[in-house]
Design a protein around this motif. Sequence first.
Motif, PDB file in Angstrom:
ATOM      1  N   ARG A 242       0.887  -1.171   0.000  1.00 52.33           N
ATOM      2  CA  ARG A 242       0.000   0.000   0.000  1.00 52.33           C
ATOM      3  C   ARG A 242       0.923   1.219   0.000  1.00 52.33           C
ATOM      4  N   LEU A 243       1.032   1.839  -1.156  1.00 57.43           N
ATOM      5  CA  LEU A 243       2.005   2.897  -1.410  1.00 57.43           C
ATOM      6  C   LEU A 243       1.339   4.259  -1.396  1.00 57.43           C
ATOM      7  N   PHE A 244       1.837   5.148  -0.537  1.00 61.34           N
ATOM      8  CA  PHE A 244       1.399   6.547  -0.518  1.00 61.34           C
ATOM      9  C   PHE A 244       2.438   7.376  -1.283  1.00 61.34           C
TER      10      PHE A 244
ATOM     11  N   MET B 150      -1.698   8.753   9.169  1.00 64.65           N
ATOM     12  CA  MET B 150      -1.465   7.445   8.567  1.00 64.65           C
ATOM     13  C   MET B 150      -1.255   6.362   9.610  1.00 64.65           C
TER      14      MET B 150
ATOM     15  N   ASP C 151      -3.600   3.635   9.506  1.00 66.39           N
ATOM     16  CA  ASP C 151      -4.009   3.215   8.171  1.00 66.39           C
ATOM     17  C   ASP C 151      -3.003   2.302   7.487  1.00 66.39           C
TER      18      ASP C 151
ATOM     19  N   PRO D  51       0.030   2.257   5.723  1.00 67.43           N
ATOM     20  CA  PRO D  51       0.701   2.162   4.426  1.00 67.43           C
ATOM     21  C   PRO D  51       1.987   1.370   4.603  1.00 67.43           C
ATOM     22  N   THR D  52       2.354   0.626   3.597  1.00 65.03           N
ATOM     23  CA  THR D  52       3.607  -0.128   3.675  1.00 65.03           C
ATOM     24  C   THR D  52       4.771   0.630   3.057  1.00 65.03           C
TER      25      THR D  52
ATOM     26  N   LEU E  36       6.062   4.636   1.262  1.00 64.12           N
ATOM     27  CA  LEU E  36       5.763   6.070   1.255  1.00 64.12           C
ATOM     28  C   LEU E  36       6.925   6.821   0.617  1.00 64.12           C
TER      29      LEU E  36
END
Length: 967
Positions: free
Chosen positions: A27-29, A73, A76, A78-79, A81
Amino acid sequence: MLPAMTDAAAPPLPNASELTQDGPAVRLFLVDGSAYLFRAYHALPPLTRKSDGLPVGAVQGFCNMLWKLLRDMQGDTPTHLAVIWDHSEKTFRNALYDQYKAHRPPPPEDLIPQFPLVREATLAFGVPAIELPGYEADDLIAAYACKARDIGGEAIIVSSDKDLMQLVGDGVSMYDPMKGVRIEREQVFEKFGVYPEKVVDVQALCGDSVDNVPGAPGIGIKTAAQLITEYGDLDTLLARAGEIKQPKRRETLINFADQIRLSRALVKLDCDTPLPQPLDALTVREPDKEALAAFLEQMEFRSLARRVGDGSAAATPGTLDRPAAPPKAPVVSVSYMGAAARAAAHPVEPVKIDHAAYACVRDLATLKAWVAKATDKGLVAFDTETDALSSATAGLCGVSLAIAPGEACYIPISHCEKADGLAFEAPADIEQIPLADVIATLKPLLEDPAVLKVAQNAKYDIAVLARHGIQVAPIEDTMLISYVLEAGLHGHGMDELSELHLGHKPIPFKQVAGSGKGQISFKHVALPEATAYAAEDADVTLRLYHHLKPQLARASLSTVYETLERPMPAVLAMMENNGVRVDPEALRLLSNEFSLRMAQFEARAQELVGRPFNLGSPKQIGDVLFGEMQMKGGKKTATGQWSTDSDVLESLALEHELPRVLLDWRQLSKLKGTYTENLIAAIAPSTGRVHTSYALAATTTGRLSSSDPNLQNIPVRTEEGRKIRKAFVAAPGHVLISADYSQIELRLLAHIGDIPQLKKAFQEGLDIHAMTASEMFDTPIEGMDPMIRRRAKAINFGIVYGISAFGLANQLGISQGEAGAYIKTYFERFPGIQAYMDATKAFVREHGYVTTIFGRKINIPDIEAKSAAHRQFAERAAINAPIQGAAADVMRRAMIRMPVALEAAGLSTRMLLQVHDELVFEAPEAEAERACAVVRAVMEKAAEPAVALSIPLTVEARAASNWDEAH
């Protein structure tokens, strides 16, 4: 104030429970850095740093926004960023359409100095800062988002930029942090009237006035959406444009079809953009608390620093599953990094080194197998281990090879036991391959043109192997690749590069060989330890090569490396092995003369003071000058002692005799210790010559330096220095040739700064200093007073080094007021020089670096220093660097071509030394005249064809029995 970003306003972002084995592994932001920055700038009132007035309002806003995002985050998960930035250079779109973004106004003046600071802020927060020359941030976002989607992951783009909406779809969404809303397919339809897959077609029709994308005149978003919906896609629409009933719309689509297709190419994001860092390098990780606190303190953001200290945000990651000791964030555009961020940032996951996997090769069959594998690979990293620092005299202890990461070996050659301080020959149980067999087996590999050899500081290794009959080629040098990419930002030794780029700290030499008086030669290191140490060097070098070499092309620096750096190790290795003869008896006589004169200066100094004191003690000198004799102008160092450096003494010497006596004593003391005594000790018994060592990556501008002994700083304008040069002599039946560029830096200033008067003078072969004096003082050149010419000469040579009125006054022995008037007149008569200086300062403030006319990039990190004095020094360095760097580049080009030119002319003349703007050769007496002609021709045409200079380069070449007479 920044708009409130309340949790209630935002739909829930993905939470930890969604990250199951069935959910996305990635999960990339992706944060649109420029959008963040400009919103921060326009949302907050101007703010300056109290200590020095530096604008920091946008930086503060950016930090607050990034901090808020990191905090939000936490629940949430994210993996991955990253913050993605636009690079300042033009992109491939400018090649398609030179008016692309042409109408964009320049950024606000107070925002420009904040560009590098927000990148440093990003890294201080432990977040990768990614940018790529030739591409926009949107393309990088597209590439990373598509990569995450294609491997079954999810990408969330933190931005509201409409251009990014074409990416929204399965696995890709957007999040507007200012409004706190998620942007998905339906939101895109509300904006464009079409779904994301048709957004590019709509944008191609309606164009973009902000980016100067032309589109179809008179067609807006609503009409464009209707047309695309009706005809299905842009290509179908243009093919059937003749069917459209509205005449104006029909004519527009037919007449502007090519412009519309061009617009589509301009607005379409490139998912195939090269990734500056692999996706794995963007793993979410905690910021380094100390580095972050240091950055916030430096920026004087004390309120935010207190919140960080309270642990009220991302420094305490909550539910984020992060490694206990994570690697630091990657760096892509290092030119924007300050010291704090560089200390906190790291480009990749730490590599894992298994020293036990390395092989110790002790029989010929095994060595041949390694050579066969290396030949098959076509790429091998190598390193030599020796028993001395000088490549011209060192004995070969062993050689290491690496053919793949983690696959390396060490071949011991001359290891032996040591007992009671005595070395003994290797006993039977230290099985090693004989030197002759190792050389014979490695020679075909290391000379094979089809096998690329990689080394760190290759000059040393190829010089050592050349003495054993191996001419290593072709060569890649990781030290020089790093130097081209990041000169001025950090050192380029293997250990530092390994820690910086690989996250790995190699075995230190002292760990295997000891240190100080207890240090042993490498040939006495036990084989297991020697293998781990030596094979690791080759392994790390190969890994560095794979990491660094691709960056040259991305940074458009391949030509600089290939033409100015990569050929140099072989040239310098040859020169170092050649060495130069010195006359030891002449040096001994000179040393005695210096000792006698030093005693005379010491007696005179003590006579002036009225008592004995130590002329070699700065403390005693300070007490005498400013305590006992009460001289004015003293200043104390950080330790509280009086400063007695040369600048202080030179200033005092204008009014007092003692400081001049001290300066004269110091000069002789330095010459005696550094040259007359050290040169005798430096004569190699095996050759009878002195073999200096040249450093290729020691200066930021590309100039070479030498050591052991240093031959760059022998004074040429003093009688004592010339006496030392007399001791450098030719071999019997030979002469030394000194070939020296005439006023090369002034000539390059005339070209680079486009100074008409200077260019005209050089083109016509005039006396440049007399011409300058004539321009400044309205004095005819004919019959000019030598003193007036001397003053013009001092300004000519000092102006590009940022000489001050104080410095010029000291140099000429005039008042500061008079010196200041000279400098003012100089700029009035040569306005182009001031224009060059102003333009250079503006460029370096924006970019953090300058370039030479040959493309060398010279980073000036202190341009962002907190201290105004440091920034001013950086500006002076930036003004000089393109000129001094171009001179260094010209010299390198000449040196690279010289051996081939001499051989082609059938000459046996050898290049021995390079000192500033001068090359020294040794030639048989019979070919001296022809050699001078070849040398002169090569040096004068060295810039061609890369750069067509608007001024001629001239070289003076003379032959004589010693260096002084040849100069």
